[in-house]
Structures are given as structure tokens and as C-alpha cells.
Write a protein that holds these residues in place. Structure first.
Motif, PDB file in Angstrom:
ATOM      1  N   ILE A  44       0.856  -1.181   0.000  1.00  0.00           N
ATOM      2  CA  ILE A  44       0.000   0.000   0.000  1.00  0.00           C
ATOM      3  C   ILE A  44       0.896   1.236   0.000  1.00  0.00           C
ATOM      4  O   ILE A  44       1.843   1.324   0.760  1.00  0.00           O
ATOM      5  N   GLY A  45       0.591   2.171  -0.876  1.00  0.00           N
ATOM      6  CA  GLY A  45       1.359   3.403  -0.989  1.00  0.00           C
ATOM      7  C   GLY A  45       2.355   3.410  -2.135  1.00  0.00           C
ATOM      8  O   GLY A  45       2.822   4.476  -2.537  1.00  0.00           O
ATOM      9  N   ASN A  46       2.700   2.244  -2.672  1.00  0.00           N
ATOM     10  CA  ASN A  46       3.576   2.231  -3.847  1.00  0.00           C
ATOM     11  C   ASN A  46       2.846   2.909  -4.996  1.00  0.00           C
ATOM     12  O   ASN A  46       1.630   2.738  -5.162  1.00  0.00           O
ATOM     13  N   TYR A  47       3.604   3.675  -5.793  1.00  0.00           N
ATOM     14  CA  TYR A  47       2.974   4.309  -6.953  1.00  0.00           C
ATOM     15  C   TYR A  47       3.957   4.471  -8.093  1.00  0.00           C
ATOM     16  O   TYR A  47       5.171   4.427  -7.914  1.00  0.00           O
ATOM     17  N   TRP A  48       3.385   4.628  -9.284  1.00  0.00           N
ATOM     18  CA  TRP A  48       4.107   4.876 -10.518  1.00  0.00           C
ATOM     19  C   TRP A  48       3.435   6.106 -11.118  1.00  0.00           C
ATOM     20  O   TRP A  48       2.269   6.054 -11.506  1.00  0.00           O
ATOM     21  N   TRP A  49       4.169   7.232 -11.209  1.00  0.00           N
ATOM     22  CA  TRP A  49       3.557   8.526 -11.462  1.00  0.00           C
ATOM     23  C   TRP A  49       4.192   9.227 -12.660  1.00  0.00           C
ATOM     24  O   TRP A  49       5.422   9.316 -12.754  1.00  0.00           O
ATOM     25  N   VAL A  50       3.346   9.713 -13.574  1.00  0.00           N
ATOM     26  CA  VAL A  50       3.793  10.584 -14.661  1.00  0.00           C
ATOM     27  C   VAL A  50       3.487  12.023 -14.269  1.00  0.00           C
ATOM     28  O   VAL A  50       4.340  12.891 -14.279  1.00  0.00           O
ATOM     29  N   ASN A  51       2.217  12.269 -13.908  1.00  0.00           N
ATOM     30  CA  ASN A  51       1.770  13.576 -13.413  1.00  0.00           C
ATOM     31  C   ASN A  51       0.451  13.348 -12.673  1.00  0.00           C
ATOM     32  O   ASN A  51       0.020  12.209 -12.523  1.00  0.00           O
ATOM     33  N   ASP A  52      -0.181  14.427 -12.221  1.00  0.00           N
ATOM     34  CA  ASP A  52      -1.397  14.291 -11.420  1.00  0.00           C
ATOM     35  C   ASP A  52      -2.572  13.707 -12.199  1.00  0.00           C
ATOM     36  O   ASP A  52      -3.579  13.326 -11.611  1.00  0.00           O
ATOM     37  N   GLU A  53      -2.448  13.622 -13.513  1.00  0.00           N
ATOM     38  CA  GLU A  53      -3.526  13.076 -14.337  1.00  0.00           C
ATOM     39  C   GLU A  53      -3.216  11.685 -14.880  1.00  0.00           C
ATOM     40  O   GLU A  53      -4.054  11.087 -15.548  1.00  0.00           O
ATOM     41  N   ASN A  54      -2.016  11.181 -14.602  1.00  0.00           N
ATOM     42  CA  ASN A  54      -1.602   9.883 -15.134  1.00  0.00           C
ATOM     43  C   ASN A  54      -0.718   9.158 -14.121  1.00  0.00           C
ATOM     44  O   ASN A  54       0.463   9.484 -13.971  1.00  0.00           O
ATOM     45  N   TYR A  55      -1.305   8.188 -13.428  1.00  0.00           N
ATOM     46  CA  TYR A  55      -0.535   7.451 -12.427  1.00  0.00           C
ATOM     47  C   TYR A  55      -1.241   6.153 -12.065  1.00  0.00           C
ATOM     48  O   TYR A  55      -2.408   5.932 -12.387  1.00  0.00           O
ATOM     49  N   SER A  74      -5.797   3.295 -10.974  1.00  0.00           N
ATOM     50  CA  SER A  74      -5.070   3.975 -12.047  1.00  0.00           C
ATOM     51  C   SER A  74      -5.919   5.101 -12.605  1.00  0.00           C
ATOM     52  O   SER A  74      -7.143   4.987 -12.713  1.00  0.00           O
ATOM     53  N   LEU A  75      -5.244   6.187 -12.960  1.00  0.00           N
ATOM     54  CA  LEU A  75      -5.880   7.342 -13.574  1.00  0.00           C
ATOM     55  C   LEU A  75      -5.130   7.653 -14.852  1.00  0.00           C
ATOM     56  O   LEU A  75      -3.892   7.746 -14.854  1.00  0.00           O
ATOM     57  N   VAL A  76      -5.875   7.812 -15.951  1.00  0.00           N
ATOM     58  CA  VAL A  76      -5.280   8.102 -17.252  1.00  0.00           C
ATOM     59  C   VAL A  76      -5.966   9.331 -17.829  1.00  0.00           C
ATOM     60  O   VAL A  76      -7.202   9.364 -17.944  1.00  0.00           O
ATOM     61  N   GLY A  77      -5.171  10.337 -18.160  1.00  0.00           N
ATOM     62  CA  GLY A  77      -5.709  11.537 -18.782  1.00  0.00           C
ATOM     63  C   GLY A  77      -6.576  12.388 -17.874  1.00  0.00           C
ATOM     64  O   GLY A  77      -7.296  13.264 -18.344  1.00  0.00           O
ATOM     65  N   ASP A  79      -9.289  11.701 -16.384  1.00  0.00           N
ATOM     66  CA  ASP A  79     -10.716  11.378 -16.265  1.00  0.00           C
ATOM     67  C   ASP A  79     -11.057   9.902 -16.482  1.00  0.00           C
ATOM     68  O   ASP A  79     -12.160   9.474 -16.209  1.00  0.00           O
ATOM     69  N   LEU A  80     -10.132   9.116 -16.944  1.00  0.00           N
ATOM     70  CA  LEU A  80     -10.371   7.684 -17.122  1.00  0.00           C
ATOM     71  C   LEU A  80      -9.686   6.947 -15.978  1.00  0.00           C
ATOM     72  O   LEU A  80      -8.469   7.017 -15.825  1.00  0.00           O
ATOM     73  N   PHE A  81     -10.470   6.290 -15.133  1.00  0.00           N
ATOM     74  CA  PHE A  81      -9.880   5.600 -13.984  1.00  0.00           C
ATOM     75  C   PHE A  81     -10.357   4.158 -13.940  1.00  0.00           C
ATOM     76  O   PHE A  81     -11.372   3.790 -14.525  1.00  0.00           O
ATOM     77  N   ASP A  82      -9.589   3.356 -13.221  1.00  0.00           N
ATOM     78  CA  ASP A  82      -9.916   1.946 -13.060  1.00  0.00           C
ATOM     79  C   ASP A  82      -9.367   1.482 -11.719  1.00  0.00           C
ATOM     80  O   ASP A  82      -8.366   2.001 -11.232  1.00  0.00           O
ATOM     81  N   THR A  83     -10.024   0.510 -11.134  1.00  0.00           N
ATOM     82  CA  THR A  83      -9.540  -0.130  -9.923  1.00  0.00           C
ATOM     83  C   THR A  83      -9.417  -1.612 -10.208  1.00  0.00           C
ATOM     84  O   THR A  83     -10.389  -2.256 -10.602  1.00  0.00           O
ATOM     85  N   LEU A  84      -8.203  -2.131 -10.032  1.00  0.00           N
ATOM     86  CA  LEU A  84      -7.922  -3.541 -10.265  1.00  0.00           C
ATOM     87  C   LEU A  84      -7.587  -4.198  -8.939  1.00  0.00           C
ATOM     88  O   LEU A  84      -7.093  -3.544  -8.015  1.00  0.00           O
ATOM     89  N   TYR A  85      -7.794  -5.492  -8.845  1.00  0.00           N
ATOM     90  CA  TYR A  85      -7.444  -6.273  -7.657  1.00  0.00           C
ATOM     91  C   TYR A  85      -6.423  -7.308  -8.101  1.00  0.00           C
ATOM     92  O   TYR A  85      -6.749  -8.243  -8.827  1.00  0.00           O
ATOM     93  N   MET A  86      -5.152  -7.101  -7.684  1.00  0.00           N
ATOM     94  CA  MET A  86      -4.050  -7.891  -8.206  1.00  0.00           C
ATOM     95  C   MET A  86      -3.230  -8.520  -7.080  1.00  0.00           C
ATOM     96  O   MET A  86      -3.206  -8.014  -5.962  1.00  0.00           O
ATOM     97  N   ARG A  87      -2.541  -9.592  -7.443  1.00  0.00           N
ATOM     98  CA  ARG A  87      -1.593 -10.236  -6.526  1.00  0.00           C
ATOM     99  C   ARG A  87      -0.606 -11.046  -7.339  1.00  0.00           C
ATOM    100  O   ARG A  87      -0.871 -11.380  -8.503  1.00  0.00           O
TER     101      ARG A  87
END
Length: 184
Positions: A44-55, A74-77, A79-87
């Protein structure tokens, strides 16, 4: 009863806060011991960031059928967001689970050999990609995803590279893994 439980939890929190601090690791040791061998460090808290609109950010955990999954937002552009559940499971396979079904989407198999293939869903649906490990090095693996069942996109491909200790390789400006922030 509630006050007893609350007291125990508060005591455990205080004990964990009093543990001896250590100096931060140097740049060559940016990853924690548990994350250092992972091609996608999940905390929790790990992130991969381009800018406030893409991460992409790991925001939470939850259990699905007894397995621990990380909530990946994830947020792209902007306004496009998604929530994934991964392991990453016991076989070193990166999987995604859907909350409303038993489907498991396989993103990567980190222990396969160069040229080996697998399918993301193995159900021959339009979202079932043929995946091939196309490049491998000591610290990076690149997978090629080929669309085989989509009526209009069959044959099209894209690739995704994972770097040991850092996760997804992309045009990130900043990556946070554990306590370390890496700027590019």
C-alpha cells in the motif's frame, strides 16, 4: 469488551512505533528485502507517477476467497480511472481478480522461460490474449500480448516490461516503492 480490544490495539501500535529506527538504505538498496526480488513490488502506498492526471497507485488490500489482493487504482488523462485487484501468487504469477465473478486474468508469469506462452483468461473471449515472454535479462522481463480472438483486432500486439524491484516500465517521472521515491 470494546475498551479492552481498543487498549490492546493501542498498545500494539505504541510498541511498533517505539522500534529502533535504522538509516535509510543507499540508492543501490532502494527496495525492502521482501520486495527486492519482485517484478511488481506490492505494498500500500507504492505508486508509478507521470503527473497528477496519469498514475497508478496501490491503495488498499482485500481478501477474495481467502487470497490477499492489492487494490490498484489507475488514472489516465485525468478522467479515465480503473480499480484492479491484483496479486502475485505462490507460483510467481501476476493475476487480477474481478469482484463480480470468479474470472482470473493472468498478466504475467515471471518464472517461465523465454518464448513460453500462456493465455490471459484461457476462455477464448475477446479479452483473452496470447502472451509470450519475448525478452529476459537478470532484472527485466518483457511480455508481448497478442490479440487472437477479437474480430477487429486479431493479430495486433502490445508489450509490457517489468523491472525487478520497480515494477512496470514506462515513462514514469517518479516511482515510490516502500519508503523510497525514485525520480527519473
Amino acid at each position: 469488551m470494546k475498551s479492552t480490544i481498543l487498549g490492546l490495539l493501542t498498545g500494539l501500535l505504541l510498541i511498533s512505533c517505539l522500534s529502533e529506527e535504522t538509516a535509510p538504505p543507499d540508492l543501490a538498496e532502494q527496495k525492502t528485502e521482501l520486495e527486492s526480488d519482485s517484478f511488481l513490488p506490492m505494498s500500500i502506498g507504492n505508486y508509478w507517477w507521470v503527473n497528477d492526471e496519469n498514475y497508478i497507485e496501490i491503495t488498499d488490500t482485500l481478501r477474495i476467497d481467502g487470497d490477499l489482493f492489492f487494490e490498484v487504482y489507475s488514472l489516465v488523462g485525468g478522467d479515465l480511472f480503473d480499480t484492479l485487484y491484483m496479486r502475485i501468487d505462490e507460483a510467481n504469477v501476476l493475476v487480477e481478480r474481478y469482484l463480480n465473478s470468479n474470472s482470473i486474468y493472468t498478466h504475467a508469469k515471471f518464472d517461465i522461460e523465454l518464448g513460453e506462452q500462456f493465455y490471459t483468461l484461457s476462455d477464448q473471449s475477446i479479452n483473452d490474449y496470447e502472451v509470450t515472454l519475448v525478452t529476459i535479462s537478470v532484472d527485466e522481463k518483457t511480455f508481448e500480448y497478442k490479440d487472437v480472438y477479437h474480430p477487429n483486432l486479431a493479430g495486433s500486439t502490445f508489450s509490457r516490461t517489468f523491472k525487478k524491484g520497480l515494477g512496470w516500465v514506462d515513462n514514469w517521472n517518479e516511482v515510490k516503492i516502500g519508503d523510497q521515491v525514485i525520480k527519473f
